[in-house]
Structure formats: structure tokens, C-alpha cells
Design a protein around this motif. Structure first.
Motif, PDB file in Angstrom:
ATOM      1  N   ASP A 251       2.856   2.922   8.836  1.00 13.06           N
ATOM      2  CA  ASP A 251       3.172   1.702   9.216  1.00 13.06           C
ATOM      3  C   ASP A 251       1.901   1.512  10.237  1.00 13.06           C
ATOM      4  OD1 ASP A 251       5.388   0.110   8.635  1.00 13.06           O
ATOM      5  OD2 ASP A 251       6.271   1.045  10.723  1.00 13.06           O
ATOM      6  N   MET A 252       1.155   2.795  10.182  1.00 13.41           N
ATOM      7  CA  MET A 252      -0.634   2.288  10.637  1.00 13.41           C
ATOM      8  C   MET A 252      -1.146   1.908   9.429  1.00 13.41           C
ATOM      9  SD  MET A 252      -0.723   6.806  10.236  1.00 13.41           S
ATOM     10  CE  MET A 252       0.234   7.389  11.023  1.00 13.41           C
ATOM     11  N   PHE A 253      -1.041   1.743   8.260  1.00 12.46           N
ATOM     12  CA  PHE A 253      -2.201   1.631   6.900  1.00 12.46           C
ATOM     13  C   PHE A 253      -2.389   0.285   7.442  1.00 12.46           C
ATOM     14  CE2 PHE A 253      -0.964   6.435   6.175  1.00 12.46           C
ATOM     15  CZ  PHE A 253      -1.864   6.837   6.396  1.00 12.46           C
ATOM     16  N   GLY A 254      -0.860  -0.393   7.654  1.00 12.60           N
ATOM     17  CA  GLY A 254      -1.568  -2.215   7.530  1.00 12.60           C
ATOM     18  C   GLY A 254      -1.600  -2.589   6.954  1.00 12.60           C
ATOM     19  N   GLY A 255      -1.164  -2.460   5.400  1.00 21.34           N
ATOM     20  CA  GLY A 255      -1.373  -3.832   4.388  1.00 21.34           C
ATOM     21  C   GLY A 255      -2.157  -3.342   3.257  1.00 21.34           C
ATOM     22  N   MET A 256      -2.838  -1.499   3.626  1.00 27.90           N
ATOM     23  CA  MET A 256      -4.195  -1.031   2.852  1.00 27.90           C
ATOM     24  C   MET A 256      -3.298  -1.318   1.209  1.00 27.90           C
ATOM     25  SD  MET A 256      -5.739   1.679   4.783  1.00 27.90           S
ATOM     26  CE  MET A 256      -7.424   1.637   3.480  1.00 27.90           C
ATOM     27  N   PHE A 257      -2.103  -0.939   0.794  1.00 30.18           N
ATOM     28  CA  PHE A 257      -2.248  -1.286  -0.269  1.00 30.18           C
ATOM     29  C   PHE A 257      -0.486  -2.668  -0.830  1.00 30.18           C
ATOM     30  CE2 PHE A 257      -2.387   3.433   0.069  1.00 30.18           C
ATOM     31  CZ  PHE A 257      -3.173   3.591  -1.006  1.00 30.18           C
ATOM     32  N   GLY A 258      -1.049  -3.640   0.016  1.00 32.54           N
ATOM     33  CA  GLY A 258      -0.742  -4.790  -0.399  1.00 32.54           C
ATOM     34  C   GLY A 258       0.213  -4.875   0.384  1.00 32.54           C
ATOM     35  N   GLY A 259       0.535  -4.402   1.714  1.00 29.62           N
ATOM     36  CA  GLY A 259       1.680  -4.605   2.270  1.00 29.62           C
ATOM     37  C   GLY A 259       2.264  -3.883   3.131  1.00 29.62           C
ATOM     38  N   GLY A 260       2.393  -2.815   2.158  1.00 31.70           N
ATOM     39  CA  GLY A 260       3.305  -1.267   1.701  1.00 31.70           C
ATOM     40  C   GLY A 260       3.075  -0.239   0.665  1.00 31.70           C
TER      41      GLY A 260
ATOM     42  N   ARG B 180      -4.519   9.831   8.251  1.00 29.74           N
ATOM     43  CA  ARG B 180      -4.385   8.850   6.983  1.00 29.74           C
ATOM     44  C   ARG B 180      -5.731   8.889   6.569  1.00 29.74           C
ATOM     45  NH1 ARG B 180      -5.748   4.318  12.474  1.00 29.74           N
ATOM     46  NH2 ARG B 180      -3.716   4.375  13.049  1.00 29.74           N
ATOM     47  N   LYS B 181      -6.381   9.225   6.633  1.00 27.28           N
ATOM     48  CA  LYS B 181      -7.808   9.682   5.630  1.00 27.28           C
ATOM     49  C   LYS B 181      -6.548  10.878   4.177  1.00 27.28           C
ATOM     50  CE  LYS B 181     -12.357  12.110   4.799  1.00 27.28           C
ATOM     51  NZ  LYS B 181     -13.784  12.963   5.278  1.00 27.28           N
ATOM     52  N   MET B 182      -6.060  12.209   4.736  1.00 29.56           N
ATOM     53  CA  MET B 182      -5.895  12.481   3.483  1.00 29.56           C
ATOM     54  C   MET B 182      -4.394  12.234   2.652  1.00 29.56           C
ATOM     55  SD  MET B 182      -7.645  15.078   3.672  1.00 29.56           S
ATOM     56  CE  MET B 182      -6.879  16.852   2.863  1.00 29.56           C
ATOM     57  N   ALA B 183      -3.599  11.442   3.573  1.00 29.01           N
ATOM     58  CA  ALA B 183      -2.412  11.055   2.914  1.00 29.01           C
ATOM     59  C   ALA B 183      -3.006  10.078   1.705  1.00 29.01           C
ATOM     60  CB  ALA B 183      -1.770  10.249   4.218  1.00 29.01           C
ATOM     61  N   LEU B 184      -3.952   9.160   2.045  1.00 34.42           N
ATOM     62  CA  LEU B 184      -4.554   7.929   1.534  1.00 34.42           C
ATOM     63  C   LEU B 184      -5.054   8.765   0.319  1.00 34.42           C
ATOM     64  CD1 LEU B 184      -6.379   5.315   3.763  1.00 34.42           C
ATOM     65  CD2 LEU B 184      -4.344   4.881   2.410  1.00 34.42           C
ATOM     66  N   LYS B 185      -5.592   9.249   0.201  1.00 35.50           N
ATOM     67  CA  LYS B 185      -6.142  10.599  -0.808  1.00 35.50           C
ATOM     68  C   LYS B 185      -5.371  10.767  -1.666  1.00 35.50           C
ATOM     69  CE  LYS B 185      -9.378  14.046  -2.124  1.00 35.50           C
ATOM     70  NZ  LYS B 185     -10.347  15.587  -0.791  1.00 35.50           N
ATOM     71  N   TYR B 186      -4.462  11.370  -1.565  1.00 36.46           N
ATOM     72  CA  TYR B 186      -3.142  12.009  -1.894  1.00 36.46           C
ATOM     73  C   TYR B 186      -2.327  11.081  -2.518  1.00 36.46           C
ATOM     74  CZ  TYR B 186      -6.422  16.445  -1.479  1.00 36.46           C
ATOM     75  OH  TYR B 186      -7.924  17.436  -1.180  1.00 36.46           O
ATOM     76  N   HIS B 187      -2.087  10.220  -2.121  1.00 33.93           N
ATOM     77  CA  HIS B 187      -0.516   9.778  -1.728  1.00 33.93           C
ATOM     78  C   HIS B 187      -0.519   9.262  -4.054  1.00 33.93           C
ATOM     79  CE1 HIS B 187       2.474   5.790  -1.982  1.00 33.93           C
ATOM     80  NE2 HIS B 187       2.252   6.358  -0.825  1.00 33.93           N
ATOM     81  N   PRO B 188       0.492   9.263  -3.556  1.00 31.81           N
ATOM     82  CA  PRO B 188       0.933   9.105  -5.362  1.00 31.81           C
ATOM     83  C   PRO B 188       1.005   7.771  -5.940  1.00 31.81           C
ATOM     84  CG  PRO B 188       2.914  10.191  -4.081  1.00 31.81           C
ATOM     85  CD  PRO B 188       1.850   9.631  -3.276  1.00 31.81           C
ATOM     86  N   ASP B 189       0.486   6.307  -5.479  1.00 33.58           N
ATOM     87  CA  ASP B 189       0.397   5.273  -5.682  1.00 33.58           C
ATOM     88  C   ASP B 189      -1.412   5.174  -6.513  1.00 33.58           C
ATOM     89  OD1 ASP B 189       3.055   5.002  -5.372  1.00 33.58           O
ATOM     90  OD2 ASP B 189       2.375   2.729  -4.295  1.00 33.58           O
ATOM     91  N   ARG B 190      -2.129   6.618  -5.609  1.00 28.74           N
ATOM     92  CA  ARG B 190      -2.792   6.373  -5.780  1.00 28.74           C
ATOM     93  C   ARG B 190      -3.333   7.286  -7.108  1.00 28.74           C
ATOM     94  NH1 ARG B 190      -7.521   5.901  -1.017  1.00 28.74           N
ATOM     95  NH2 ARG B 190      -7.336   3.305  -0.865  1.00 28.74           N
TER      96      ARG B 190
END
Length: 393
Positions: free
Chosen positions: A109-118, A27-37
Motif C-alpha cells: 500500500d505504501m507504494f501508492g500506484g508506482m506500478f499502475g495502482g498495484g 521501499r527501495k530494496m523491494a522495488l529493486k528486486y520485485h518480480p514484476d521488475r
């Protein structure tokens, strides 16, 4: 396979990490490197794919077991193992099928809306351009103890954003209109597709021209400067019901700030602070009061005056009343907001001992003490009896 990093290292873990540790690290790494970010960041994109590959192996008990025993060769379909044991992105949104789902709904699904629902730009775009409820507001209001007990009407001032009256909240100057943004065709997002070894990778970001709104205002309203809202102080009447207490919250629907894109207005929450009373103490809907009485009133009985929130009442104190005796006056408390029933008033009588006695008064008390012997004091007699039984004196 020699150039491929260790999957545990990719996720920042040690070999043998538990399932919960693997999921948390992913979760931590995917959020860190996600293209939307990290828009247009090739390095982040590669690391994101690397993180997903590592998680797809370590989150599968069978594949994890093969990887722990044989390393990368254990999960490489070209390394002589069964194809079913190789690297498999099935269940991850067709990551390797050439038609990657840009919304990431299945994977994240595990990130439950951290990017506005998806994670996908289309989902966040739809929410950004759709109706949005206005911001809720909170206002603290101080009232008197009796106002809380009986209820009161209050006029309060609230400074907030309101719909611009000149443009009716549209943002465009009167006589003009918004136009659809040509860069994003009114969607509010710019979508880009990148071809990778795992298929077409799609990402979205807010349109820089319309700031994600989908519309362009060429001639902004002179009052609100195109925002559709202005800041204003309004007077609002609040009905405070009988029985509210310190910390009670009164919601006033629709009195928050205006919504966006046709969304409903937010709500205003009135948080009450009740000043303490000089005599009464409150617990729920019950009141508590201390009333001092004299020795002769306690010994002989007397009618005393007891204050209540609704006026004074007479109460007969029986003869022989002991200090700190508590009497209940039913229905003389505060209204219960939920049941609409009144609580009780509990009166504790305290014995006041006279001081600053003159010689005549002292002699009178001495004479009384001679006339009222030890047999009149039951508790004192009982105490002396216990002293003799236990301590011998």
C-alpha cells in the motif's frame, strides 16, 4: 541460522536504524528486486523474499528488540523462544500460508500506484485493457494586449493524434475484425506461479503476443497500420474571454488526443502569452499610465487628455498638483474574468522641466522666479527649516 544474512545488512542499514530509515530502505530494496521488475530472475526473487523477511522483523518493535539482543535466534521459533516471537508473516498477504496474494495489495500500500495502482499483474492488466483517457495537450498562443483586455476569437492549428477514419479507430482493415489473443485468452497478461518455501508465488507480465491488449490484428488498417490513430493537423476555434492575462490557461475539453479502449478524449490547454502595451502597464484588472505635464499646468491647473483602452477622456488637473501625484479613473481598467467587473486606471502625472531655452525664455523664467518667492513653495520652506533645526544651516 549461521547462513542467514544480518537483517540490517539485507536492507543496507546500520544497527539501530530508525523506523523511518527502515521503511525507506525497504521501499527501495523491494522495488529493486520485485518480480514484476525482474521477470524470470531467480536471484531477484530470492532477494525479494529476503528483503521482506528482514522488514517483517525490523518493522515490528518487539521483534526488532529481540533481534537486536539475540540475533536470528531471538526471532527463530525453533530456537527455544516463544512461538509468538518467531518469524511471522501475518498481515503480509498470507505470505507463508501457501496462498500468497499475487496482487501484493496488503504489503505494498505504501507504494501508492508506482506500478499502475498495484504490484499485481491482474490490477495493471485490468487498467491496461480498460478504458483509458487520451493524452492532454498544451498549445501556447500569443495575443495582443488589447485582445486580452476585450476578448477575441482565434483559430489555431493543433497537430495531434486523431481517431483513424478508415477503421474508426479499431486498427483492423475495413471488413476484418480483431480476434482474441489465444496465448492470454484476452486478458493481456501471462500469469506464472512458482512454488517456494513460503508458498505459491504468483507474478504477471504483459502478454508478448498481443502486447498486453488482449487482441490480435491479423489484417491491420492500411492508413493507421493497426494503431487506430493517425497524426493530423486540425484547425480549432478558441473563444478567449475579456480580461485574460499573461499565463492564463483556457481548457478545451475533449480536444486532446483520443482515448483507448473506449476511453474519453484528452483535453487541450491553451496557455496565453500577452504582448506588453507600449503605454499601459497592468496589475490584475488595474491599469497604470504615466502622463507628463508642464510646470504651468501643475501650478495653475489644466485640463489634460488621458488615453484609455476605450478612447480618450478629459481630466481636470487641479492647481498646485505636485509631481508624481496619482489620480484614479474608476472603471477604466480591464475586465475581471471572475467577477466580470472592470478595474481602474491609475494616472501618475510627471513634471517635465523645459530644456533648450533661448535667452528670452530664460529671462521669462527668471522674472517668474522673482515674482514667485519662497513662501509659495511649502515643501521647500519646510525642508530648509529642518536643515536649520538639525544641521544648523
Amino acid at each position: 541460522m549461521a547462513d542467514k544474512r544480518d537483517f540490517y545488512e539485507v536492507l543496507g542499514l546500520k544497527k539501530g536504524a530508525s523506523e523511518s530509515e527502515i521503511k525507506s530502505a525497504y521501499r527501495k530494496m523491494a522495488l529493486k528486486y520485485h518480480p514484476d521488475r525482474n521477470p524470470d530472475d531467480k536471484t531477484a526473487e530470492e532477494k525479494f523474499k529476503e528483503v521482506n523477511e528482514a522488514y517483517s522483523i525490523l518493522s515490528d518493535p518487539e521483534k526488532k528488540d529481540k533481534y537486536d539482543r539475540f540475533g536470528h535466534a531471538g526471532v527463530d521459533p525453533n530456537a527455544g523462544f516463544s512461538g509468538t516471537d518467531g518469524f511471522d508473516f501475518s498481515g503480509f498477504g498470507n505470505f507463508g500460508s501457501g496462498s500468497f496474494n499475487g496482487s501484493f495489495d496488503d504489503i505494498f500500500d505504501m507504494f501508492g500506484g508506482m506500478f499502475g495502482g498495484g504490484f499485481g499483474g491482474r490490477t495493471s492488466s485490468a487498467r491496461r485493457n480498460g478504458p483509458q483517457k487520451g493524452r492532454d495537450l498544451q498549445r501556447n498562443v500569443t495575443i495582443e494586449f488589447t485582445e486580452a483586455a476585450f476578448g477575441v476569437k482565434k483559430e489555431i492549428s493543433v497537430t495531434k493524434q486523431v481517431k483513424c477514419g478508415k477503421c474508426n479507430g479499431e486498427g483492423a482493415a475495413p471488413g476484418t475484425q480483431k480476434r482474441t489473443c489465444t496465448k492470454c485468452s484476452g486478458t493481456g497478461t501471462i500469469t506464472s506461479v512458482q512454488n517456494t518455501a513460503f508458498g505459491a508465488f504468483q507474478s504477471s507480465r504483459a502478454c508478448p503476443d498481443c502486447k498486453g491488449t488482449g487482441s490480435i490484428i491479423d489484417t491491420p488498417c492500411p492508413d493507421c497500420k493497426g494503431a487506430g490513430q493517425i497524426r493530423k493537423t486540425l484547425k480549432i476555434n478558441v473563444d478567449i474571454p475579456a480580461g485574460v492575462d499573461n499565463g492564463s490557461v483556457i481548457p478545451i475539453r475533449g480536444q486532446g488526443e483520443p482515448g483507448v479502449n473506449g476511453g474519453s478524449a484528452g483535453d487541450l490547454y491553451i496557455v496565453l502569452e500577452v504582448k506588453p502595451h507600449k503605454m499601459f502597464k497592468r496589475s490584475g484588472s488595474d491599469l497604470y499610465l504615466e502622463v507628463p505635464i508642464t510646470f504651468e499646468q501643475a501650478a495653475l491647473g489644466a485640463e489634460i487628455t488621458v488615453p484609455t483602452l476605450e478612447g480618450k477622456v478629459a481630466y481636470k488637473v487641479p492647481a498646485g498638483t505636485q509631481p508624481n501625484t496619482v489620480f484614479r479613473l474608476k472603471g477604466k481598467g480591464v475586465n475581471n474574468v471572475r467577477t466580470n467587473r472592470k478595474g481602474d486606471l491609475y494616472v501618475e502625472v510627471t513634471l517635465e522641466v523645459p530644456n533648450k531655452l533661448n535667452a528670452r525664455q530664460k529671462r521669462a523664467i527668471e522674472d517668474m522666479a522673482k515674482a514667485v518667492d519662497a513662501s509659495c513653495y511649502q515643501e521647500q520652506s519646510g525642508f530648509k527649516r529642518k536643515l536649520k533645526e538639525i544641521f544648523g544651516f
